[in-house]
Design an enzyme around this catalytic site. Structure first.
Site, PDB file in Angstrom:
ATOM      1  N   SER A 107       0.828  -1.208   0.000  1.00 44.08           N
ATOM      2  CA  SER A 107       0.000   0.000   0.000  1.00 44.08           C
ATOM      3  C   SER A 107       0.861   1.257   0.000  1.00 44.08           C
ATOM      4  CB  SER A 107      -0.953  -0.057   1.191  1.00 44.08           C
ATOM      5  OG  SER A 107      -1.889   0.972   1.103  1.00 44.08           O
ATOM      6  N   ASP A 252      -0.933   1.461  -4.423  1.00 40.45           N
ATOM      7  CA  ASP A 252      -1.859   0.417  -4.878  1.00 40.45           C
ATOM      8  C   ASP A 252      -3.239   0.997  -5.188  1.00 40.45           C
ATOM      9  OD1 ASP A 252      -2.466   0.741  -2.136  1.00 40.45           O
ATOM     10  OD2 ASP A 252      -3.220  -1.309  -1.969  1.00 40.45           O
TER      11      ASP A 252
END
Ligand code: MG
Length: 463
Positions: A107, A252
């Site tokens: 992330s 992401d």
């Protein structure tokens, strides 16, 4: 603690570790094997189908290859969609009627990190009990390796961004947005959002100035979409004549931060609020879901539409979905810029968030700064402490108990850490799921008051 010493973090959000130290191909293979074994056991299928994607990190290919090895060696058939946004994996699970999905991503964490997230057959982050079962299987290496003739097969599908963009377009007012011919600056941090982000905005008739739009996996700036990391985006918006706004995706592409037409970072808390405002305008009212660390602004917006309310949940996408889904909510999300829009997928999605912000702009017909000025404004203070500095994980529960005792007269939620609600603000103390840190978040009418709430909470906790 330096990142070199950070442990492999295993939580409801999956696994995250330092590349080459705690996040290595053997970890990824075992995690893939554990997930594949879990799917075989729970679906009853000998060959579950799994969609696998990865964010654009340079460390991604060997980890994804290892995870795919683990999945196929437990008998799963894999559909490899290559570099993909995390929400795209959610969309493609439904598209391919797969039994689950796995994405290799850390992330917004810096480039030293990588990780693995799993999604279930509905494209949902698994609820805590299921997530724990997968983690327990991984820890105990309870992996049901298959024999030579049962090995799964791998196929590729490189159309995932297109499928995802089409799903978003089918669920927003494309004609109204196109008619505005917006100029938009997009910062994709050279991550997985480059392709789909640009495709969506062009389909919406926008003139796109794309910065950090090369999918190299070498992040153009510190990747978390916070004001201090988006200086280039703010500058590009100021330099683009007639720009309506700027958007920043994380690597992401599940989170989105927004910059107004003057180049002012309006705060990641506003992403969900703007999207929620548009959805409530569209539906006339409905249920929203947001985690306990999310701004009161979302409650204020809901209060404008009779019959609307906000379900508050523990932090973490799975928890928000667990509140949103049974309530048939219109929109959910988190104050970190994560918007979950059920018609697209059950994963926080920066594409949906961009489209809904543009639909709001088209519908309101006024600049973003004017729309933001019409929203209530609070000061939010977010602090973090290294877990080691407060005495490690073992010290967290006693600290939370002390906070509960100290504020026993106030409204308290212990769904996730401790949140104390005062008449004019709130403070939330909890251990992070994804990093070895403890967070203290407070919101109040002024920064001074929010800081005071943080201080009082820390004092009470003794940390
Ligand atoms: Mg993310």
């Amino acid at each position: 603690m330096s990142t070199d010493e950070a442990p492999l973090m295993l939580s409801v959000s999956g696994a995250r570790g330092i590349v080459g130290r705690t996040m290595t191909p053997d970890v990824a293979a075992a995690y893939g094997g554990a997930f594949g074994s879990f799917l075989k056991a729970t679906t009853g299928k000998a060959r579950p189908r799994v969609v696998v994607g990865r964010d654009g990190r340079i460390s991604g290919p060997p980890l994804a290859a290892a995870a795919i090895g683990g999945l196929t060696a437990t008998g799963c058939d894999v559909i490899d969609i290559g570099v993909a946004m995390t929400p795209t994996v959610g969309v493609m699970i439904g598209h391919h009627r797969a039994d689950g999905g796995l994405t290799v991503t850390a992330s917004h964490n810096p480039i030293q990190w990588n990780g693995i997230k799993c999604l279930d057959g509905d494209g949902l982050a698994p609820p805590p009990a299921i997530a724990k079962e997968i983690v327990d299987r991984f820890k105990a290496r309870r992996i049901d390796w298959c024999g030579p003739l049962e090995t799964g097969r791998v196929s590729e599908d490189m159309s995932a961004a297109r499928v995802h963009v089409d799903r978003v377009l089918a669920n927003v007012d494309v004609a109204a947005i196109r008619a505005c011919r917006f100029t938009v600056v997009l910062d994709s941090v050279n991550g997985s959002g480059c392709l789909g982000g640009r495709m969506l905005l062009e389909e919406l008739g926008c003139s796109v100035q794309h910065i950090f739009g090369e999918m190299t996996g070498v992040f153009g700036h510190v990747p978390e979409p916070l004001a201090e990391n988006l200086v280039e985006l703010a500058g590009a918006v100021r330099g683009a004549p007639g720009a309506a706004c700027g958007f920043a995706q994380d690597p992401d592409a599940d989170r989105l931060a927004v910059v107004d037409e003057r180049g002012t970072f309006i705060g990641e808390e506003f992403t969900l609020v703007l999207a929620a405002l548009r959805m409530l305008q569209r539906t006339g009212g409905g249920t929203l879901a947001a985690n306990l660390s999310t701004s009161r602004m979302v409650d204020d917006v809901a209060a404008r539409f009779p019959g609307s309310h906000v379900v508050r949940t523990a932090v973490g996408e799975a928890n928000v979905v667990a509140g949103l889904r049974p309530a048939k909510g219109v929109l959910g999300g988190e104050g970190n810029g994560g918007v979950i829009f059920p018609p697209v997928c059950w994963v926080r999605d920066s594409l949906t968030a961009m489209a809904l912000v543009l639909e709001l702009l088209a519908h309101e017909g006024k600049p973003l700064s004017a729309i933001v000025a019409g929203l209530p404004r609070y000061a939010m203070v977010k602090r973090k402490m290294e877990l080691a500095s407060v005495g490690g994980m073992a010290a967290v529960a006693p600290a939370l108990a002390k906070v509960k005792a100290a504020f026993a007269k106030e409204r308290i939620s212990d769904v996730d850490g401790v949140r104390v609600d005062f008449a004019d603000g709130w403070v939330h103390l909890r251990a992070s799921n994804t990093e070895p840190i403890v967070r203290v978040i407070a919101e109040a009418p002024t920064a001074e008051r929010a800081n005071e709430l943080c201080d009082r909470c820390r004092e009470a906790a003794g940390v």
